[in-house]
Design a protein around this motif. Structure first.
Motif, PDB file in Angstrom:
ATOM      1  N   ASP A  60       0.969  -1.017   0.002  1.00  0.00           N
ATOM      2  CA  ASP A  60       0.080   0.015   0.132  1.00  0.00           C
ATOM      3  C   ASP A  60       0.886   1.338   0.324  1.00  0.00           C
ATOM      4  O   ASP A  60       1.488   1.388   1.053  1.00  0.00           O
ATOM      5  N   ALA A  61       0.645   2.119  -1.356  1.00  0.00           N
ATOM      6  CA  ALA A  61       2.050   3.327  -1.362  1.00  0.00           C
ATOM      7  C   ALA A  61       1.673   4.162   0.152  1.00  0.00           C
ATOM      8  O   ALA A  61       2.186   5.196   0.200  1.00  0.00           O
ATOM      9  N   ALA A  62       0.163   4.044   0.767  1.00  0.00           N
ATOM     10  CA  ALA A  62       0.260   4.938   1.688  1.00  0.00           C
ATOM     11  C   ALA A  62       0.137   4.723   2.670  1.00  0.00           C
ATOM     12  O   ALA A  62       0.722   5.384   3.962  1.00  0.00           O
ATOM     13  N   THR A  63       0.668   3.426   3.118  1.00  0.00           N
ATOM     14  CA  THR A  63       0.466   3.339   4.554  1.00  0.00           C
ATOM     15  C   THR A  63       1.686   2.443   5.060  1.00  0.00           C
ATOM     16  O   THR A  63       1.862   2.157   5.384  1.00  0.00           O
ATOM     17  N   GLY A  64       2.501   1.475   3.856  1.00  0.00           N
ATOM     18  CA  GLY A  64       3.459   0.990   3.339  1.00  0.00           C
ATOM     19  C   GLY A  64       4.247   1.311   3.702  1.00  0.00           C
ATOM     20  O   GLY A  64       5.101   1.892   3.767  1.00  0.00           O
ATOM     21  N   ASP A  65       5.200   0.289   4.510  1.00  0.00           N
ATOM     22  CA  ASP A  65       6.817   0.829   4.990  1.00  0.00           C
ATOM     23  C   ASP A  65       7.472   0.321   3.460  1.00  0.00           C
ATOM     24  O   ASP A  65       7.961  -0.932   3.598  1.00  0.00           O
ATOM     25  N   ILE A  66       7.845   1.650   2.726  1.00  0.00           N
ATOM     26  CA  ILE A  66       8.748   1.444   1.816  1.00  0.00           C
ATOM     27  C   ILE A  66      10.235   0.320   2.002  1.00  0.00           C
ATOM     28  O   ILE A  66      10.982  -0.265   1.188  1.00  0.00           O
ATOM     29  N   ALA A  67      10.643   1.594   2.659  1.00  0.00           N
ATOM     30  CA  ALA A  67      12.249   0.896   3.319  1.00  0.00           C
ATOM     31  C   ALA A  67      12.537  -0.612   4.007  1.00  0.00           C
ATOM     32  O   ALA A  67      13.330  -1.466   3.551  1.00  0.00           O
ATOM     33  N   ALA A  68      11.074  -1.508   4.501  1.00  0.00           N
ATOM     34  CA  ALA A  68      11.299  -2.410   4.865  1.00  0.00           C
ATOM     35  C   ALA A  68      11.181  -3.462   3.306  1.00  0.00           C
ATOM     36  O   ALA A  68      11.371  -4.366   3.221  1.00  0.00           O
ATOM     37  N   LEU A  69      10.501  -3.113   2.399  1.00  0.00           N
ATOM     38  CA  LEU A  69      10.266  -3.547   0.883  1.00  0.00           C
ATOM     39  C   LEU A  69      11.291  -3.417   0.711  1.00  0.00           C
ATOM     40  O   LEU A  69      11.124  -4.126  -0.530  1.00  0.00           O
ATOM     41  N   ARG A  70      12.180  -2.400   0.312  1.00  0.00           N
ATOM     42  CA  ARG A  70      13.608  -2.273   0.119  1.00  0.00           C
ATOM     43  C   ARG A  70      14.267  -3.776   0.357  1.00  0.00           C
ATOM     44  O   ARG A  70      15.745  -3.803  -0.276  1.00  0.00           O
ATOM     45  N   ARG A  71      14.645  -3.463   1.564  1.00  0.00           N
ATOM     46  CA  ARG A  71      15.361  -4.808   2.592  1.00  0.00           C
ATOM     47  C   ARG A  71      15.034  -5.823   1.999  1.00  0.00           C
ATOM     48  O   ARG A  71      15.298  -6.648   1.952  1.00  0.00           O
ATOM     49  N   LEU A  72      13.818  -6.232   2.094  1.00  0.00           N
ATOM     50  CA  LEU A  72      13.497  -7.283   1.981  1.00  0.00           C
ATOM     51  C   LEU A  72      13.632  -7.497   0.007  1.00  0.00           C
ATOM     52  O   LEU A  72      14.159  -9.508   0.221  1.00  0.00           O
ATOM     53  N   MET A  73      13.529  -7.345  -0.751  1.00  0.00           N
ATOM     54  CA  MET A  73      14.275  -6.325  -2.102  1.00  0.00           C
ATOM     55  C   MET A  73      15.784  -7.236  -2.092  1.00  0.00           C
ATOM     56  O   MET A  73      15.752  -8.329  -2.361  1.00  0.00           O
ATOM     57  N   ALA A  74      16.889  -6.359  -1.491  1.00  0.00           N
ATOM     58  CA  ALA A  74      17.731  -6.776  -1.449  1.00  0.00           C
ATOM     59  C   ALA A  74      18.030  -8.437  -0.365  1.00  0.00           C
ATOM     60  O   ALA A  74      19.216  -8.971  -1.357  1.00  0.00           O
TER      61      ALA A  74
ATOM     62  N   LEU B 256      12.554  -1.779  -7.848  1.00  0.00           N
ATOM     63  CA  LEU B 256      13.101  -3.173  -7.822  1.00  0.00           C
ATOM     64  C   LEU B 256      14.368  -3.284  -8.776  1.00  0.00           C
ATOM     65  O   LEU B 256      15.576  -4.484  -8.047  1.00  0.00           O
ATOM     66  N   PHE B 257      14.950  -3.126  -9.498  1.00  0.00           N
ATOM     67  CA  PHE B 257      15.643  -3.313 -10.564  1.00  0.00           C
ATOM     68  C   PHE B 257      17.206  -2.617  -9.081  1.00  0.00           C
ATOM     69  O   PHE B 257      18.480  -2.896  -9.488  1.00  0.00           O
ATOM     70  N   ASN B 258      16.732  -1.606  -8.765  1.00  0.00           N
ATOM     71  CA  ASN B 258      17.883  -1.506  -8.028  1.00  0.00           C
ATOM     72  C   ASN B 258      18.562  -2.271  -7.206  1.00  0.00           C
ATOM     73  O   ASN B 258      19.802  -1.870  -6.834  1.00  0.00           O
ATOM     74  N   ALA B 259      17.293  -2.965  -6.429  1.00  0.00           N
ATOM     75  CA  ALA B 259      17.563  -2.940  -5.188  1.00  0.00           C
ATOM     76  C   ALA B 259      18.135  -4.934  -5.573  1.00  0.00           C
ATOM     77  O   ALA B 259      18.862  -5.238  -4.616  1.00  0.00           O
ATOM     78  N   MET B 260      17.763  -5.373  -6.481  1.00  0.00           N
ATOM     79  CA  MET B 260      18.045  -6.734  -6.799  1.00  0.00           C
ATOM     80  C   MET B 260      19.046  -6.699  -7.476  1.00  0.00           C
ATOM     81  O   MET B 260      20.086  -8.316  -7.280  1.00  0.00           O
ATOM     82  N   GLU B 261      20.025  -5.924  -8.031  1.00  0.00           N
ATOM     83  CA  GLU B 261      21.198  -5.795  -8.791  1.00  0.00           C
ATOM     84  C   GLU B 261      21.025  -6.354  -9.657  1.00  0.00           C
ATOM     85  O   GLU B 261      20.197  -6.860 -11.026  1.00  0.00           O
ATOM     86  N   HIS B 262      21.676  -8.112  -9.179  1.00  0.00           N
ATOM     87  CA  HIS B 262      21.483  -9.088 -10.984  1.00  0.00           C
ATOM     88  C   HIS B 262      20.338 -10.041 -11.291  1.00  0.00           C
ATOM     89  O   HIS B 262      20.846 -11.037 -11.355  1.00  0.00           O
ATOM     90  N   SER B 263      18.910  -9.491 -10.018  1.00  0.00           N
ATOM     91  CA  SER B 263      18.248 -10.220 -10.710  1.00  0.00           C
ATOM     92  C   SER B 263      16.765  -9.413 -10.513  1.00  0.00           C
ATOM     93  O   SER B 263      17.405  -8.334 -10.523  1.00  0.00           O
TER      94      SER B 263
END
Length: 337
Positions: free
Chosen positions: A13-27, A50-57
């Motif tokens: 949810d863009a309004a209430t979600g934690d974008i930092a936590a989502l980035r950590r999950l991607m990494a 997604l492409f920035n956080a996951m680099e080679h995938s």
């Protein structure tokens, strides 16, 4: 891990979600995720993240901009990619070096959105499979996409089925067949190419197989030894210009008997095309024998002519001819001949 990340993206949810936590999950997931199939993206998340956080995938990405299980809360505006979504995705495509398969089927893409995506694909050197089927792309968008299919393109599979393509799209794609070195599969099913658009593709495939020595000499060229040396020098260049296309689908495109001369010429001269689908076009029984003769001279290993009004007898004869050639090819392969 793939399913876990998929669910996180789909339910974010863009309004209430934690974008930092989502980035950590991607990494954290980048070492384990090879393919992602996101079936809804109501947040319209910037996929550049997604492409920035996951680099080679990931190596494969399928995205559907919409919502599932909406019930009575259906809102047509919530479905389909916006121009901003395409801009973000284009920036991500310009960065990634590992994405091989990109599927954007049924996302309401039109010409302007495709041109935006094309700006990212122009700088991409990894995407070989591109699925843009079931959208609203028309001739202007295809012309922008066709410019990418030059000799440096790595795109090998292009799916444009069920869009709004007309004869101009066929001509634009036909021009690319003389330049693309990678395109082996082209799906144009369920469009409106008609006789002209389909014939342009067939003519391009037929011309690409004509040896340079068999073409008329240029004005001012001399005969004799000079002519022979010129032909010899042109032959390797012509071999590089041969279209590598192996699979072509032009079924359900409103083509008729007007396509037959170009189709038969292509079947007799082209030696790289292995699979051809011309089903559900408006041929007739009067051209059945001419088509069968061309098929007998072709190198096809698969041909679909169902629903073309050729008659049951002609369809069976064409199928038998192609299946017989396929059986011989398989036998040679197994015997190592």
């Amino acid at each position: 891990m793939e399913q876990n990340l998929q669910e996180a993206l789909e339910n974010f949810d863009a309004a209430t979600g934690d974008i930092a936590a989502l980035r950590r999950l991607m990494a954290f997931s980048r070492r384990f995720v090879q393919g992602l199939r996101v079936q809804q993206l109501p947040s319209h998340l910037d996929l550049q993240l997604l492409f920035n956080a996951m680099e080679h995938s990931p190596a494969s990405l399928a995205v559907s901009y919409g919502q599932r299980c909406v019930g009575m809360d259906y809102d047509r505006a919530a479905f389909g990619a916006s121009l901003a979504d395409c801009r973000c995705l284009a920036r991500g495509l310009a960065l990634t070096e590992t994405l091989v398969v990109l599927e954007l089927s049924n996302n309401g893409l039109d010409d302007d959105k495709l041109r935006m995506l094309a700006s990212g694909l122009a700088d991409n050197i990894s995407v070989t499979h591109l699925n843009l089927s079931h959208n609203r792309i028309s001739d202007r968008g295809v012309r922008a996409l066709a410019k990418l299919l030059d000799k440096n393109s790595v795109l090998s599979l292009l799916d444009l089925a069920d869009n709004h393509l007309h004869a101009d799209s066929g001509r634009a794609l036909a021009r690319t067949l003389g330049h693309s070195r990678a395109l082996v599969s082209l799906n144009l099913r369920l469009n409106r190419l008609g006789d002209e658009g389909c014939a342009a593709l067939c003519d391009a495939l037929a011309r690409a197989q004509v040896p340079a020595a068999a073409r008329p000499a240029a004005a001012g060229s001399s005969a004799g030894g000079n002519s022979s040396s010129t032909s010899g020098s042109q032959q390797p260049q012509q071999q590089q210009q041969m279209a590598p296309l192996e699979r072509l689908n032009i079924s359900s495109n409103g083509a008729g008997a007007g396509l037959l001369p170009s189709l038969c010429s292509m079947l007799r001269s082209n030696r790289t095309l292995a699979e051809l689908d011309v089903s559900s076009n408006a041929f007739s029984e009067h051209v059945a024998q001419e088509l069968l003769s061309a098929v007998s001279s072709s190198a096809l290993l698969g041909l679909d002519v169902r629903g073309c009004a050729l008659g049951a007898t002609a369809e069976a004869a064409i199928s038998e001819e192609v299946l017989g050639r396929l059986a011989k090819t398989e036998r040679k392969r197994l015997l190592g001949a």
